[in-house]
Design a protein around this motif. Sequence first.
Motif, PDB file in Angstrom:
ATOM      1  N   SER A  54     -12.978 -46.492 -12.642  1.00 31.14           N
ATOM      2  CA  SER A  54     -11.531 -46.433 -12.852  1.00 31.14           C
ATOM      3  C   SER A  54     -11.133 -45.373 -13.874  1.00 31.14           C
ATOM      4  O   SER A  54     -10.049 -44.806 -13.799  1.00 31.14           O
ATOM      5  N   HIS A  55     -12.017 -45.102 -14.826  1.00 28.67           N
ATOM      6  CA  HIS A  55     -11.740 -44.084 -15.846  1.00 28.67           C
ATOM      7  C   HIS A  55     -12.316 -42.721 -15.474  1.00 28.67           C
ATOM      8  O   HIS A  55     -12.327 -41.799 -16.285  1.00 28.67           O
ATOM      9  N   ASN A  56     -12.811 -42.606 -14.236  1.00 29.16           N
ATOM     10  CA  ASN A  56     -13.353 -41.347 -13.730  1.00 29.16           C
ATOM     11  C   ASN A  56     -14.543 -40.855 -14.556  1.00 29.16           C
ATOM     12  O   ASN A  56     -14.729 -39.659 -14.739  1.00 29.16           O
ATOM     13  N   ASP A  57     -15.349 -41.780 -15.062  1.00 25.70           N
ATOM     14  CA  ASP A  57     -16.502 -41.452 -15.890  1.00 25.70           C
ATOM     15  C   ASP A  57     -17.815 -41.393 -15.107  1.00 25.70           C
ATOM     16  O   ASP A  57     -18.869 -41.208 -15.703  1.00 25.70           O
ATOM     17  N   ILE A  58     -17.744 -41.565 -13.803  1.00 25.67           N
ATOM     18  CA  ILE A  58     -18.936 -41.572 -12.943  1.00 25.67           C
ATOM     19  C   ILE A  58     -18.735 -40.499 -11.884  1.00 25.67           C
ATOM     20  O   ILE A  58     -17.660 -40.385 -11.307  1.00 25.67           O
ATOM     21  N   ASP A  59     -19.765 -39.696 -11.627  1.00 24.67           N
ATOM     22  CA  ASP A  59     -19.634 -38.621 -10.643  1.00 24.67           C
ATOM     23  C   ASP A  59     -19.974 -39.038  -9.227  1.00 24.67           C
ATOM     24  O   ASP A  59     -19.506 -38.439  -8.272  1.00 24.67           O
ATOM     25  N   LEU A  60     -20.815 -40.051  -9.078  1.00 18.82           N
ATOM     26  CA  LEU A  60     -21.112 -40.576  -7.754  1.00 18.82           C
ATOM     27  C   LEU A  60     -21.697 -41.970  -7.910  1.00 18.82           C
ATOM     28  O   LEU A  60     -22.208 -42.318  -8.973  1.00 18.82           O
ATOM     29  N   VAL A  61     -21.578 -42.754  -6.858  1.00 19.50           N
ATOM     30  CA  VAL A  61     -22.105 -44.118  -6.864  1.00 19.50           C
ATOM     31  C   VAL A  61     -23.001 -44.291  -5.646  1.00 19.50           C
ATOM     32  O   VAL A  61     -22.621 -43.931  -4.529  1.00 19.50           O
ATOM     33  N   ILE A  62     -24.189 -44.817  -5.901  1.00 15.99           N
ATOM     34  CA  ILE A  62     -25.097 -45.202  -4.816  1.00 15.99           C
ATOM     35  C   ILE A  62     -25.284 -46.709  -4.920  1.00 15.99           C
ATOM     36  O   ILE A  62     -25.792 -47.202  -5.922  1.00 15.99           O
ATOM     37  N   PHE A  63     -24.821 -47.430  -3.935  1.00 10.13           N
ATOM     38  CA  PHE A  63     -24.898 -48.891  -3.911  1.00 10.13           C
ATOM     39  C   PHE A  63     -25.544 -49.273  -2.585  1.00 10.13           C
ATOM     40  O   PHE A  63     -24.869 -49.435  -1.572  1.00 10.13           O
ATOM     41  N   LEU A  64     -26.857 -49.357  -2.578  1.00 11.21           N
ATOM     42  CA  LEU A  64     -27.582 -49.676  -1.351  1.00 11.21           C
ATOM     43  C   LEU A  64     -27.616 -51.185  -1.149  1.00 11.21           C
ATOM     44  O   LEU A  64     -27.859 -51.935  -2.089  1.00 11.21           O
ATOM     45  N   PHE A  77     -19.464 -55.129  -3.573  1.00 10.75           N
ATOM     46  CA  PHE A  77     -19.559 -53.903  -2.791  1.00 10.75           C
ATOM     47  C   PHE A  77     -18.175 -53.417  -2.390  1.00 10.75           C
ATOM     48  O   PHE A  77     -17.837 -52.239  -2.571  1.00 10.75           O
ATOM     49  N   ASN A  78     -17.365 -54.307  -1.858  1.00 11.68           N
ATOM     50  CA  ASN A  78     -16.022 -53.937  -1.409  1.00 11.68           C
ATOM     51  C   ASN A  78     -15.153 -53.453  -2.565  1.00 11.68           C
ATOM     52  O   ASN A  78     -14.400 -52.490  -2.428  1.00 11.68           O
ATOM     53  N   GLN A  79     -15.267 -54.097  -3.709  1.00 12.02           N
ATOM     54  CA  GLN A  79     -14.490 -53.698  -4.874  1.00 12.02           C
ATOM     55  C   GLN A  79     -14.902 -52.301  -5.352  1.00 12.02           C
ATOM     56  O   GLN A  79     -14.051 -51.450  -5.635  1.00 12.02           O
ATOM     57  N   ILE A  80     -16.192 -52.059  -5.438  1.00 12.59           N
ATOM     58  CA  ILE A  80     -16.689 -50.756  -5.894  1.00 12.59           C
ATOM     59  C   ILE A  80     -16.313 -49.670  -4.887  1.00 12.59           C
ATOM     60  O   ILE A  80     -15.837 -48.589  -5.276  1.00 12.59           O
ATOM     61  N   ALA A  81     -16.506 -49.933  -3.609  1.00 13.72           N
ATOM     62  CA  ALA A  81     -16.173 -48.945  -2.576  1.00 13.72           C
ATOM     63  C   ALA A  81     -14.683 -48.609  -2.618  1.00 13.72           C
ATOM     64  O   ALA A  81     -14.299 -47.433  -2.523  1.00 13.72           O
ATOM     65  N   ARG A  82     -13.850 -49.607  -2.774  1.00 13.91           N
ATOM     66  CA  ARG A  82     -12.398 -49.374  -2.829  1.00 13.91           C
ATOM     67  C   ARG A  82     -12.029 -48.515  -4.033  1.00 13.91           C
ATOM     68  O   ARG A  82     -11.280 -47.548  -3.927  1.00 13.91           O
ATOM     69  N   LEU A  83     -12.584 -48.837  -5.197  1.00 14.46           N
ATOM     70  CA  LEU A  83     -12.286 -48.055  -6.398  1.00 14.46           C
ATOM     71  C   LEU A  83     -12.771 -46.610  -6.260  1.00 14.46           C
ATOM     72  O   LEU A  83     -12.099 -45.674  -6.712  1.00 14.46           O
ATOM     73  N   CYS A  84     -13.938 -46.425  -5.659  1.00 15.23           N
ATOM     74  CA  CYS A  84     -14.416 -45.060  -5.434  1.00 15.23           C
ATOM     75  C   CYS A  84     -13.464 -44.306  -4.510  1.00 15.23           C
ATOM     76  O   CYS A  84     -13.181 -43.121  -4.744  1.00 15.23           O
ATOM     77  N   ASP A  85     -12.946 -44.965  -3.496  1.00 14.24           N
ATOM     78  CA  ASP A  85     -11.963 -44.332  -2.607  1.00 14.24           C
ATOM     79  C   ASP A  85     -10.694 -43.961  -3.375  1.00 14.24           C
ATOM     80  O   ASP A  85     -10.179 -42.856  -3.240  1.00 14.24           O
ATOM     81  N   VAL A  86     -10.207 -44.870  -4.176  1.00 14.74           N
ATOM     82  CA  VAL A  86      -8.977 -44.629  -4.947  1.00 14.74           C
ATOM     83  C   VAL A  86      -9.137 -43.444  -5.892  1.00 14.74           C
ATOM     84  O   VAL A  86      -8.229 -42.627  -6.043  1.00 14.74           O
ATOM     85  N   HIS A  87     -10.313 -43.332  -6.519  1.00 13.88           N
ATOM     86  CA  HIS A  87     -10.532 -42.311  -7.551  1.00 13.88           C
ATOM     87  C   HIS A  87     -11.331 -41.093  -7.061  1.00 13.88           C
ATOM     88  O   HIS A  87     -11.755 -40.275  -7.870  1.00 13.88           O
ATOM     89  N   ASN A  88     -11.499 -40.978  -5.734  1.00 16.24           N
ATOM     90  CA  ASN A  88     -12.214 -39.833  -5.144  1.00 16.24           C
ATOM     91  C   ASN A  88     -13.603 -39.638  -5.718  1.00 16.24           C
ATOM     92  O   ASN A  88     -14.014 -38.515  -6.033  1.00 16.24           O
ATOM     93  N   ILE A  89     -14.337 -40.708  -5.848  1.00 20.85           N
ATOM     94  CA  ILE A  89     -15.709 -40.642  -6.328  1.00 20.85           C
ATOM     95  C   ILE A  89     -16.636 -40.814  -5.126  1.00 20.85           C
ATOM     96  O   ILE A  89     -16.542 -41.812  -4.402  1.00 20.85           O
TER      97      ILE A  89
END
Length: 119
Positions: A54-64, A77-89
């Motif tokens: 949410s603070h744009n402090d991560i450049d990419l997320v791998i959640f296998l 998983f759904n929460q993390i994926a949604r936030l990555c979509d919102v913040h273009n991660i």
Amino acid sequence: MENFCVAYRHILSKHTVYATDTTAWMIETATGLKLTRYLAGHVGGVKQLCAQVSHNDIDLVIFLRDPEAAFETDSDFNQIARLCDVHNIPFASNLATAEVLILALEQGDLNWREFMRNK
């Protein structure tokens, strides 16, 4: 995840890698890398990751995850994926996409994330 991190240890060693407690332990044991640990996923680690996303402090997320098994982590998983979509991660949920992202990271193709962080 361990095999992926072993294969790409040479790339991961150049970056700060975050993981929830148990995952961090498994990766550290398999690779010798030192990771930055979140709390265990079920006791706050997912919230820590979501805050960084949410603070744009991560450049990419791998959640296998195993897509054929229903786990309690599906809501995480759904929460993390949604936030990555919102913040273009960039977000990978399978090995093929994780490999594309890790190779892009190595080649500098994700350097545009610096601009996003400084916005």
